[in-house]
Design a protein around this motif. Structure first.
Motif, PDB file in Angstrom:
ATOM      1  N   ARG A   1      26.003  23.622  16.165  1.00 32.18           N
ATOM      2  CA  ARG A   1      26.425  23.078  14.556  1.00 32.18           C
ATOM      3  C   ARG A   1      25.614  23.053  13.745  1.00 32.18           C
ATOM      4  O   ARG A   1      25.886  23.282  12.445  1.00 32.18           O
ATOM      5  N   VAL A   2      24.293  22.860  14.200  1.00 29.21           N
ATOM      6  CA  VAL A   2      23.220  22.882  13.470  1.00 29.21           C
ATOM      7  C   VAL A   2      22.075  23.950  13.817  1.00 29.21           C
ATOM      8  O   VAL A   2      21.759  23.729  15.070  1.00 29.21           O
ATOM      9  N   LEU A   3      21.557  24.620  12.761  1.00 31.70           N
ATOM     10  CA  LEU A   3      20.474  25.726  13.141  1.00 31.70           C
ATOM     11  C   LEU A   3      19.551  25.521  12.381  1.00 31.70           C
ATOM     12  O   LEU A   3      19.483  25.139  11.304  1.00 31.70           O
ATOM     13  N   LEU A   4      18.413  25.292  13.364  1.00 29.53           N
ATOM     14  CA  LEU A   4      17.036  24.837  12.738  1.00 29.53           C
ATOM     15  C   LEU A   4      16.101  26.213  12.906  1.00 29.53           C
ATOM     16  O   LEU A   4      15.943  26.658  13.984  1.00 29.53           O
ATOM     17  N   LEU A   5      15.362  26.458  11.622  1.00 29.73           N
ATOM     18  CA  LEU A   5      14.564  27.798  11.762  1.00 29.73           C
ATOM     19  C   LEU A   5      13.220  27.519  11.100  1.00 29.73           C
ATOM     20  O   LEU A   5      13.301  27.049  10.041  1.00 29.73           O
ATOM     21  N   ASP A   6      12.406  27.550  12.048  1.00 29.78           N
ATOM     22  CA  ASP A   6      10.827  27.128  11.608  1.00 29.78           C
ATOM     23  C   ASP A   6      10.267  28.519  10.889  1.00 29.78           C
ATOM     24  O   ASP A   6       9.830  29.233  11.962  1.00 29.78           O
ATOM     25  N   GLU A   7       9.859  28.565   9.899  1.00 33.71           N
ATOM     26  CA  GLU A   7       9.404  29.973   9.307  1.00 33.71           C
ATOM     27  C   GLU A   7       9.997  31.260   9.704  1.00 33.71           C
ATOM     28  O   GLU A   7       9.393  32.137  10.331  1.00 33.71           O
ATOM     29  N   PRO A   8      11.445  31.240   9.538  1.00 31.73           N
ATOM     30  CA  PRO A   8      12.044  32.336  10.084  1.00 31.73           C
ATOM     31  C   PRO A   8      11.523  33.841   9.789  1.00 31.73           C
ATOM     32  O   PRO A   8      11.749  34.592  10.487  1.00 31.73           O
ATOM     33  N   SER A   9      10.780  33.925   8.640  1.00 30.36           N
ATOM     34  CA  SER A   9      10.328  35.360   8.097  1.00 30.36           C
ATOM     35  C   SER A   9       8.955  35.755   8.539  1.00 30.36           C
ATOM     36  O   SER A   9       8.418  36.638   7.899  1.00 30.36           O
TER      37      SER A   9
END
Length: 519
Positions: free
Chosen positions: A432-440
């Motif tokens: 329900r919540v998507l966490l992305l650490d430096e996705p690129s």
């Protein structure tokens, strides 16, 4: 490529050349008649999307691979290296994008692994190694002790160890493949100073980076690969960022960022006065009293440089780090428990280091995708492989992974497609919540656009998306709302379009200066 800028006291004849090089893997032609001149005392930056052929060309120049046709010339003579070690012995050193360090060894042992300094060719000269290690580490980062275990270092420090190892080889030609992908701004500045010192000594540098503006700052010459062909070469002084992007992907940079009108729902994620100790220094708070909210359908970005606490914040939310104080709520309910429990609750993290934390290199694309959601396919102690495979195939299509199929080795994918697999792996848990650490991190311009489009689609489907970035252009263009994090504290909460690039950088710098002055 022949040098087009004059430098005093610098040779202009290429020290290393690729001449009409082709490389064929089965039915795939990775390189198509590529030529490149590498000149002493100059930095040539090689741009290109993932899959353009950059790494293949560098592997050929450093003798990791052999060309199918064409030739490599060293000092004006055709050369055929017996091995990568042979090329290194003749002055060609390469820093690979993916780290190749031994986490269970010290920094010093990693620096000299396979190239130990000896006395009389028999006994390892530990004192000489320590002296050299101390000198090269001081040149890059005075805080690193040669006795520290590599496994205890943060990613940026490991990257510096990889660079230090290459510097110790006294290379005439130094190939750097994404050397700054995990470095902070001050560390990048130090590296660039080292590069200029090396070129002043006559070392030829080949520099590959997806950080386009940053790479242009250090470049003397630029070359652009697209689909295995060299499509453009120029002096760095004659080009700009827009030119590079057009040559790389055939479209303008402004077209790479998805435009959308968010439809916001209720508050999905709420953080109240959260504090997290620095894992490397428990007496210091990496996250210091942070409060924020993210609504369903909203994309919130956290802009922060290395050491800002961005990774520690997301890892605490995902259950990988313990909170010293504060609360985390998901749709009003307290979030507690293990990583597995939080995944079941609806929190999923895409980690910064996809190789170490996001993927299992011995598994296939499909196995990596379904790994975190595998219990959802279990019935009576058995995995329903038909159901699993159908879900995997659907996710491959949904996140647009370019692969031959679910059974393909994960290592056969480009960096951008590996990143899509890590995101798909998180999405298969039904968050329900998507966490992305430096996705690129570590992906090219076009792959970044795919990742950002993927994030936008998830928000449109009602997910709350919280991501971190140290890239100013991403911070300005991607989120619906931008938070600025400095030394563990949130110092700004901005809507899209409320701040310029210069203002954002000034804000982070001024806050950093203020914090230092108060200590």
């Amino acid at each position: 490529m022949t040098a087009t800028q004059d430098k005093p006291d610098t040779a202009t004849a290429p020290v290393l050349r690729a001449v009409d090089v082709t490389k064929v893997y089965g039915g795939t032609q990775a390189l198509k008649g590529v030529s490149l001149d590498i000149v002493p005392g100059r930095v040539v930056v090689l741009f290109g999307e993932n899959g353009a052929g950059k790494s293949t060309l560098m592997k050929i120049l450093s003798a990791v691979e052999s060309p199918t046709t064409g030739q490599v010339e060293l000092d004006g003579k055709v050369v055929e290296f017996g091995s990568a070690r042979d090329a290194a012995d003749r002055g060609i050193s390469i820093i690979h994008q993916e780290l190749s360090l031994c986490s269970n060894l010290s920094i010093q042992d990693n620096l000299f692994l396979g190239r130990e300094r000896t006395r009389g060719g028999v006994l390892v000269d530990r004192a000489a190694e320590r002296s050299l290690a101390t000198t090269v580490l001081r040149r890059l980062d005075g805080a690193l002790n040669p006795d520290l275990m590599v496994g205890d270092l943060r990613l940026g420090q490991q990257q510096l160890v990889e660079i230090a190892r290459a510097l110790l080889q006294d290379a005439r030609i130094l190939i750097m493949d994404e050397p700054t992908s995990a470095l902070s701004a001050p560390e990048v500045a130090v590296l660039f100073q080292v590069i200029r010192e090396l070129t002043a000594e006559g070392v030829a540098i080949v520099y590959i980076s997806h950080h386009l503006e940053e790479a242009l700052d250090i470049a003397d010459d630029v070359a652009v690969l697209r689909d295995g062909s060299m499509v453009a070469t120029a002096a760095a002084a004659d080009v700009d960022l827009a030119w590079v992007v057009r040559k790389m992907v055939g479209r303008d940079q402004d077209d790479l960022f998805p435009a959308r009108e968010p439809k916001l729902g209720p508050v999905a994620l709420e953080i109240v006065e959260l504090s997290v100790a620095d894992p490397a220094n428990p007496d210091r708070l990496a996250v210091d009293g942070v409060s924020l909210t993210v609504r369903a359908g909203e994309t919130v970005g956290i802009y922060g440089l290395m050491g800002s606490g961005r990774t520690e914040l997301l890892e605490c939310l995902a259950g990988r780090l313990h909170a010293d104080s504060g609360e985390i709520r998901l749709y009003g309910e307290p979030v507690v428990g293990t990583v597995r429990r939080r995944i079941q609750t609806g929190l999923a993290l895409v980690p910064e280091d996809r190789q170490r934390d996001g993927l299992v290199q011995t598994m296939s694309v499909g196995q990596n995708l379904s790994l975190a959601a595998l219990t959802g396919f279990v019935r009576r102690l058995f995995v329903n492989r038909t159901k699993e495979r159908a879900a995997v195939q659907t996710m491959i299509t949904d996140v647009t992974v370019k692969t031959s199929g679910p059974d393909a080795p994960i290592g056969s994918l480009s960096g951008g497609n590996q990143q899509k697999v890590v995101i798909g792996k998180a999405l298969m848990t039904g968050p329900r919540v998507l966490l992305l650490d430096e996705p690129s991190r570590g992906v090219d311009v076009a792959a970044k656009a795919d990742v950002f489009e993927l994030m936008a689609r998830q928000a449109e489907r009602g997910l709350a998306v919280l991501f971190t970035t140290s890239e100013t252009e991403e911070a300005l263009h991607i989120p619906d709302r931008l938070l600025v994090l400095v030394r563990g504290r949130l110092i700004a909460d901005l809507r899209a379009g409320e701040i310029t690039r210069d203002q954002l950088m000034s804000l982070a710098d001024s806050a950093d200066t203020t914090e230092e002055a108060s200590q």
